[in-house]
Write an enzyme that holds these catalytic residues in place. Structure first.
Site, mmCIF file in Angstrom:
data_model
loop_
_atom_site.group_PDB
_atom_site.id
_atom_site.type_symbol
_atom_site.label_atom_id
_atom_site.label_comp_id
_atom_site.label_asym_id
_atom_site.label_seq_id
_atom_site.Cartn_x
_atom_site.Cartn_y
_atom_site.Cartn_z
ATOM 1 N N LYS A 132 -10.225 -60.385 26.103
ATOM 2 C CA LYS A 132 -11.228 -61.082 26.897
ATOM 3 C C LYS A 132 -12.171 -60.066 27.559
ATOM 4 C CE LYS A 132 -8.572 -64.357 25.447
ATOM 5 N NZ LYS A 132 -7.483 -64.938 26.201
ATOM 6 N N ASP B 20 -0.865 -62.150 35.554
ATOM 7 C CA ASP B 20 -1.801 -62.150 34.418
ATOM 8 C C ASP B 20 -3.203 -62.038 35.026
ATOM 9 O OD1 ASP B 20 -3.583 -62.855 32.394
ATOM 10 O OD2 ASP B 20 -2.230 -64.291 31.468
#
Ligand SMILES: *Cc1c(COP(=O)(O)O)cnc(C)c1O
Length: 381
Positions: free
Chosen positions: A196, A171
């Protein structure tokens, strides 16, 4: 092509053969006209593929030095697709200091489908091997970890993963491809919450995957099309636009992150500061080796470890916004114990350091002086 050029041009050759538009049009369509049954121009139905999404998927593949990219409706939808590579009885070794929503998906959903998870610290990759057995199929890592900013040595974990023929997933949400490139370090799949830093403007929810291997890409594409958790055309356009400034935004996030971490470290009311750029950080050497810089995420605790102090601090902030999420141009502050990590049991989260006074900052790209002044007034109020 080098990285900064790729953020703007990667995978974007001949993006609009119809009119030559520089940005891909938002193909807000569910279906495509066929001249004769099965005779189409590459697109049949927008769950299977959509030209705006394809443009983004190619950009993601290019940035991560992969061959294939896939875009989903959220980061968790991307993770959900990866887990569907597995079958009941399979086992996954995962970092214990994990994004709360990922933990919930593993432990409350996929566990019920017969997949077994081992949540362990991975700062010392040698410890991973003792959890590997014949059922182990995957290693799941996040680095820097959320919110404790531990650094996992991707290359070392990849060597273990390869030795045992497992799939390693990283990730890469916190670092982004600007700071580190997991596929080049030996990972099989790199995953992002594009919500994000990739999107970067707090205006879209999306997830992405990138891989090098053709066969693995085909399996993931089959799952994406079969399960249907795709990214829409408008969102694909927004993330593609965000990507084009990723390198300049990340540079400033890193500069401001350093300034904030250094300010907090010398403040008398602050106890611990978690930021991988300090030479005293336990994984500083690995961070320095695998990352280009140290990112814009900083966590800290206040002296006395009182939840009430942490709550008062975040309520006092004026430039930083108290909100979930991270990675946007604006600075955000969060209280993990009651926000992002509320779904993890108290004993579990405290084992990894998510104590009651822990505050997580996503340092934005405003003026450094304004950010420091805001932290000062909120700490001293
Ligand atoms: C936000 C986040 C996710 C989940 O992504 P969504 O887009 O919110 O579904 C996964 N991992 C990390 C590290 C995140 O920060």
């Amino acid at each position: 092509m080098k990285f900064n050029t790729k953020t703007i041009h990667g995978g974007q050759e001949d993006i609009d053969p119809a009119y030559g538009s520089v940005m891909p049009p938002i193909y807000q369509t569910s279906t495509y006209k066929q001249r004769s049954p099965g005779e189409h121009q590459g697109y049949e139905y927008s769950r299977s593929a959509n030209p705006t999404r394809t443009a983004l998927e190619k950009a993601i593949a290019s940035l991560e030095n992969g061959k294939h990219g896939l875009a989903f409706g959220s980061g968790l939808a991307a993770i959900d697709a990866v887990m569907k590579l597995l079958k009941p009885g399979d086992e996954v070794i995962s970092t214990n200091d994990l994004y709360g929503g990922t933990y919930r998906l593993f432990n409350s959903i996929f566990k019920n489908f017969g997949i077994k998870f081992h949540f362990i610290g991975m700062s010392n990759p040698d410890e991973i091997e003792s959890y590997i057995n014949t059922n182990t199929k995957m290693i799941w890592t996040e680095t820097p970890t959320n919110p404790m900013m531990n650094i996992i040595d991707i290359e070392s974990v990849a060597q273990i993963s390869k030795k045992h023929n497992l799939k390693l997933v990283v990730d890469n949400t916190f670092a982004t491809a600007y700071l580190q490139q997991p596929l080049d370090l030996g990972a099989d799949i790199v995953m992002h919450s594009a919500t994000k830093y990739l999107g970067g403007h707090s205006d879209v929810v999306m997830g992405t995957l990138a891989v090098k291997d053709d066969e693995l890409a085909e399996k993931l594409y089959f799952i994406q099309n079969s399960s249907g958790g795709i990214a829409g055309p408008m969102d694909s356009f927004l993330v593609l636009r965000g990507l084009k400034t990723l390198h300049v935004r990340m540079q400033r996030h890193c500069e401001n992150g350093r300034a904030v971490a250094e300010y907090l470290a010398q403040h008398p009311k602050v106890d611990k500061v978690y930021w991988p750029g300090f030479e005293t950080h336990p994984n500083y050497d690995i961070a320095k080796k695998q990352m280009k810089d140290f990112g814009g995420m900083v966590s800290f605790t206040t002296k006395g470890n009182k939840q009430s102090d942490a709550v008062q601090f975040v309520e006092n902030l004026k430039v930083f916004t108290l909100a979930e999420s991270l990675g946007g141009v604006e600075s955000l502050a969060g209280h993990p114990a009651s926000m992002t990590h509320a779904s993890i049991p108290k004993e579990e989260r405290e084992k990894t350091g998510v104590v009651d006074s822990l505050i997580r900052l996503s340092v934005g790209i405003e003026d450094e002086e304004d950010l420091i002044a805001d932290l000062k007034q909120a700490l001293e109020a």
